[in-house]
Design a protein around this motif. Structure first.
Motif, PDB file in Angstrom:
ATOM      1  N   ILE A   1       0.844  -1.207   0.000  1.00  0.00           N
ATOM      2  CA  ILE A   1       0.000   0.000   0.000  1.00  0.00           C
ATOM      3  C   ILE A   1       0.874   1.249   0.000  1.00  0.00           C
ATOM      4  O   ILE A   1       0.636   2.189  -0.762  1.00  0.00           O
ATOM      5  CB  ILE A   1      -0.961  -0.008   1.212  1.00  0.00           C
ATOM      6  N   TYR A   2       1.904   1.258   0.826  1.00  0.00           N
ATOM      7  CA  TYR A   2       2.799   2.426   0.901  1.00  0.00           C
ATOM      8  C   TYR A   2       3.493   2.671  -0.438  1.00  0.00           C
ATOM      9  O   TYR A   2       3.518   3.798  -0.940  1.00  0.00           O
ATOM     10  CB  TYR A   2       3.842   2.216   2.004  1.00  0.00           C
ATOM     11  N   LEU A   3       4.072   1.625  -1.033  1.00  0.00           N
ATOM     12  CA  LEU A   3       4.771   1.787  -2.311  1.00  0.00           C
ATOM     13  C   LEU A   3       3.820   2.178  -3.435  1.00  0.00           C
ATOM     14  O   LEU A   3       4.163   3.008  -4.285  1.00  0.00           O
ATOM     15  CB  LEU A   3       5.522   0.495  -2.666  1.00  0.00           C
TER      16      LEU A   3
ATOM     17  N   PHE B   1       1.873   6.184  -7.362  1.00  0.00           N
ATOM     18  CA  PHE B   1       0.752   6.922  -7.942  1.00  0.00           C
ATOM     19  C   PHE B   1       0.857   8.419  -7.691  1.00  0.00           C
ATOM     20  O   PHE B   1       0.503   9.219  -8.552  1.00  0.00           O
ATOM     21  CB  PHE B   1      -0.587   6.381  -7.429  1.00  0.00           C
ATOM     22  N   SER B   2       1.339   8.814  -6.535  1.00  0.00           N
ATOM     23  CA  SER B   2       1.478  10.251  -6.270  1.00  0.00           C
ATOM     24  C   SER B   2       2.540  10.877  -7.157  1.00  0.00           C
ATOM     25  O   SER B   2       2.407  12.017  -7.586  1.00  0.00           O
ATOM     26  CB  SER B   2       1.784  10.510  -4.793  1.00  0.00           C
ATOM     27  N   SER B   3       3.606  10.161  -7.477  1.00  0.00           N
ATOM     28  CA  SER B   3       4.624  10.713  -8.373  1.00  0.00           C
ATOM     29  C   SER B   3       4.082  10.851  -9.788  1.00  0.00           C
ATOM     30  O   SER B   3       4.414  11.788 -10.498  1.00  0.00           O
ATOM     31  CB  SER B   3       5.889   9.858  -8.355  1.00  0.00           C
ATOM     32  N   TYR B   4       3.218   9.934 -10.227  1.00  0.00           N
ATOM     33  CA  TYR B   4       2.609  10.056 -11.549  1.00  0.00           C
ATOM     34  C   TYR B   4       1.607  11.201 -11.590  1.00  0.00           C
ATOM     35  O   TYR B   4       1.459  11.860 -12.614  1.00  0.00           O
ATOM     36  CB  TYR B   4       1.926   8.751 -11.964  1.00  0.00           C
ATOM     37  N   LYS B   5       0.910  11.475 -10.513  1.00  0.00           N
ATOM     38  CA  LYS B   5      -0.041  12.581 -10.479  1.00  0.00           C
ATOM     39  C   LYS B   5       0.678  13.901 -10.674  1.00  0.00           C
ATOM     40  O   LYS B   5       0.182  14.793 -11.348  1.00  0.00           O
ATOM     41  CB  LYS B   5      -0.812  12.605  -9.160  1.00  0.00           C
ATOM     42  N   LYS B   6       1.853  14.066 -10.093  1.00  0.00           N
ATOM     43  CA  LYS B   6       2.626  15.302 -10.255  1.00  0.00           C
ATOM     44  C   LYS B   6       3.008  15.504 -11.708  1.00  0.00           C
ATOM     45  O   LYS B   6       2.947  16.608 -12.226  1.00  0.00           O
ATOM     46  CB  LYS B   6       3.872  15.272  -9.381  1.00  0.00           C
TER      47      LYS B   6
END
Length: 150
Positions: A16-18, A23-28
């Motif tokens: 879950i953490y990874l 996903f957060s890096s792709y959103k940026k």
């Protein structure tokens, strides 16, 4: 049995953490996918070390804005998507010295649309007042949409 449950919970929480990190890096990065970088040109009159000297030397200009970068005050008299407006601007502003053309890349479709319309107007006219007033509008939009949003 308890050891296996501990390993399973640890694996699930690590997963879950990874996945959240990825996903957060792709959103940026996804913010810029739909918007294209466009090149614009800033027509710089001069760059000064001292703000008082800059203000004194720019009294003759009818329209400009400045910003501070790398301990220099950069005086901008015009913005365009066309690189070949130097002579027309020098004539409109009655400038004898060279104008330095700086290339910038921006991601603001609203500003680019406005800039294109004003560029068409400037290209069609030789009236100094029309050119200067158009540049006033462009620079006001640049301050509002680009500089104030950074």
């Amino acid at each position: 049995m308890k050891k296996n449950i501990l390993y399973i919970l640890l694996s699930i929480s690590l997963g879950i953490y990874l996945s959240n990190y990825i996903f957060s890096s792709y959103k940026k990065e996804a913010k810029y996918v739909n918007k294209e970088l466009k090149e614009i040109y800033l027509y710089q009159y001069e760059a000064y070390n001292n703000k008082e000297v800059m203000l004194e030397n720019t009294k003759v200009l009818k329209n400009y804005f400045y910003y501070k970068k790398d301990n220099l005050y950069h005086v901008i008299i015009a913005i365009s998507q066309k690189k070949d407006l130097s002579e027309k601007l020098k004539k409109a502003y009655n400038i004898q010295s060279n104008i330095y053309v700086k290339k910038e890349k921006i991601i603001n479709n609203e500003f680019i649309t406005n800039l294109n319309e004003y560029d068409k107007l400037i290209k069609k006219t030789d009236d100094e007042n029309v050119i200067i007033n158009a540049e006033k509008q462009i620079m006001a939009k640049y301050k509002e949409l680009i500089l104030d949003n950074d």
